[in-house]
Design an enzyme around this catalytic site. Structure first.
Site, PDB file in Angstrom:
ATOM      1  N   GLY A 219       0.826  -1.196   0.000  1.00 38.17           N
ATOM      2  CA  GLY A 219       0.000   0.000   0.000  1.00 38.17           C
ATOM      3  C   GLY A 219       0.866   1.255   0.000  1.00 38.17           C
ATOM      4  N   SER A 220       0.422   2.273   0.718  1.00 37.76           N
ATOM      5  CA  SER A 220       1.041   3.594   0.615  1.00 37.76           C
ATOM      6  C   SER A 220       2.419   3.722   1.258  1.00 37.76           C
ATOM      7  CB  SER A 220       0.098   4.650   1.208  1.00 37.76           C
ATOM      8  OG  SER A 220      -1.054   4.784   0.402  1.00 37.76           O
ATOM      9  N   VAL A 221       2.844   2.777   2.075  1.00 35.11           N
ATOM     10  CA  VAL A 221       4.215   2.890   2.593  1.00 35.11           C
ATOM     11  C   VAL A 221       5.223   2.743   1.455  1.00 35.11           C
ATOM     12  CG1 VAL A 221       3.686   2.167   4.955  1.00 35.11           C
ATOM     13  CG2 VAL A 221       4.268   0.429   3.240  1.00 35.11           C
TER      14      VAL A 221
END
Length: 493
Positions: A219-221
């Site tokens: 995801g966004s990491v």
């Protein structure tokens, strides 16, 4: 006749040389490898006659052998077993050896080449054979905080904490965990029954989610790697602006990308890279990734450790960041979806590398090997794994991550009086047979203090936090709170 005799002599001589070479390889060059082979039953049986060395945390034994009156001579015990199970693994009669018990078996059993002369001296002096002990890098407060934070909420997932400057692993937790004592008794019937029960458990407690098992969408990491690649290659700075629509139709596709908020990234007609990191917006990151070469971000990921064979010395499943085939795939990959898959250890390495000014240290869970007479047989020194980005780039990414804590979605990882850098992430996992979205995977990664990093952490929580949160928990609160608790445990010392 002389010709035949010469031929026979040469053949015999060649066979002798081949035999000498083979014996040398087996008895000396490959001796440790053969002894460590899990199929070598003689080594396994002999190991029960030896008092295995202890596995230590901060000098205290968490795995040790105690004498028995049976034919096995010793029994392996773990205390506190479940807290350190992903690290120690288990040493079992019928189910094999895992964890450090396996990775450091030669040292623990006293059968490694380094202990050759010690074994001879012990034999001559009539001293019972004994293995060396392994001192780990684990910080007990960090490990206990990680395990407790996950268990108290009933989370399934993992936590990894690293000391950025050295690569020393401070915590390695997998949830749910198990008790290694269930698999280490001298009663094979009990071991087999206990293993069967653990193996059939739908929550898979034997799976080490921190470094192996089924990999996660990050995801966004993963956007940290996009930002690092863009800044390092001169494609962007934190203030670079991008078009800011609420929806983006992917090139040559009917698929539409949205930000998690289902709105624009802020209120302006344009959004900066910094805003995209702080607010974890998808569209500006996708636009940036599509502006760069398709291989730029996967190449940066590999520089941070993706797709590399790594042992710590526990075997680590490589994280993967495949080369996107087109612009649509580039956009989806840039937000940590599609075929991008990671371990929590790898995400912790990303944060640790940023915290360490762009240098990624090789992670390790072993600090020392100590002989029975308390000599340091092996001291593990810090080793640089790679330098994927410059300090200037690392500082720029750090600044955005710090704003993510002071002004953005990672606010719940803030610690009073400490500068914290952090990034949240929410990964989609497709749909079920009925077309309903499966629960999301929730992430947090960060480090502290910003001005002198002591700990970098990665936390993953499966299934949106589970039933207690209706499978709908948010990354801004659940993994972020766990990460804060682990960082506080280290910084409070």
């Amino acid at each position: 006749m002389n010709k035949q005799l010469k031929f026979t002599t040469r053949v015999v001589f060649t066979m002798f040389i081949a035999l000498f070479f083979s014996v040398t390889m087996i008895q000396f060059v490959n001796a440790d490898e053969l002894r460590a082979n899990e199929l070598n039953s003689r080594t396994v049986k002999n190991s029960y006659k030896v008092e295995r060395g202890s596995i230590l945390v901060d000098g205290d034994p968490i795995a040790y052998s105690t004498p028995t009156g049976d034919s096995f001579s010793f029994v392996r015990q773990y205390d506190p077993g479940s807290i350190y199970a992903p690290i120690t693994g288990y040493f079992s009669h019928s189910q094999g050896v895992t964890g450090l018990e396996s990775a450091m078996n030669l040292e623990l059993s006293g059968s490694g080449n380094a202990q050759f002369f010690t074994r001879i001296m012990n034999t001559l002096n009539g001293v019972a054979p004994q293995g060396s002990s392994v001192q780990t890098t684990i910080n007990p407060k960090a490990q206990e905080a990680a395990v407790a934070a996950m268990a108290e909420e009933g989370f399934t997932g993992a936590v990894v904490a690293i000391e950025p400057k050295t690569g020393r692993i401070l915590a390695l937790a997998s949830s749910p965990t198990f008790d290694p004592n269930l698999l280490s008794s001298n009663n094979n019937a009990d071991i087999i029954a206990n293993y069967a029960q653990l193996d059939k458990d739908p929550e898979q407690p034997l799976q080490n989610r921190a470094i192996a098992g089924d990999l996660y969408h990050p995801g966004s990491v993963y956007k940290l790697l996009v930002a690092a690649a863009a800044i390092e290659d001169g494609e962007a700075t934190p203030t670079t602006e991008f078009a800011n629509p609420a929806q983006l139709t992917l090139p040559q596709s009917t698929s539409v990308m949205q930000n998690a908020s289902r709105t624009t990234c802020g209120t302006g007609a344009k959004a900066t890279l910094e805003q995209a990191i702080v607010m974890s917006c998808n569209i500006p990151i996708a636009e940036l990734a599509m502006k760069m070469d398709r291989g730029a971000v996967p190449e940066m990921a590999r520089a941070f450790g993706f797709e590399q064979e790594l042992t710590v010395p526990l075997a680590v499943t490589p994280s993967v960041s495949p080369l996107p085939e087109d612009q649509a795939q580039t956009a989806l990959s840039s937000i940590g979806q599609l075929d991008v898959r990671v371990t929590p250890l790898q995400i912790a390495m990303v944060s640790a590398g940023i915290a360490n000014g762009g240098t990624v240290m090789k992670p390790t869970v072993v600090d020392q090997v100590i002989t029975p007479d308390l000599r340091v047989e092996t001291q593990v020194s810090p080793v640089e794994l790679s330098k994927p980005i410059s300090k200037k780039t690392a500082d720029a990414v750090t600044g955005m991550m710090e704003k993510g804590v002071t002004e953005g979605l990672a606010a719940k990882s803030a610690i009073d009086g400490v500068r914290v850098a952090g990034k949240t992430g929410t990964a989609e996992n497709g749909t079920d047979a009925a077309g309903k979205d499966l629960p999301f995977t929730l992430w947090y990664t960060g480090f502290a203090p910003v001005d002198d990093p002591k700990i970098a952490v990665a936390v993953v929580v499966e299934d949106g936090g589970g039933e207690a949160y209706g499978y709908l928990g948010g990354s801004y609160e659940l993994p972020t709170a766990v990460g804060k608790r682990v960082m506080e445990a280290v910084l409070s010392e």
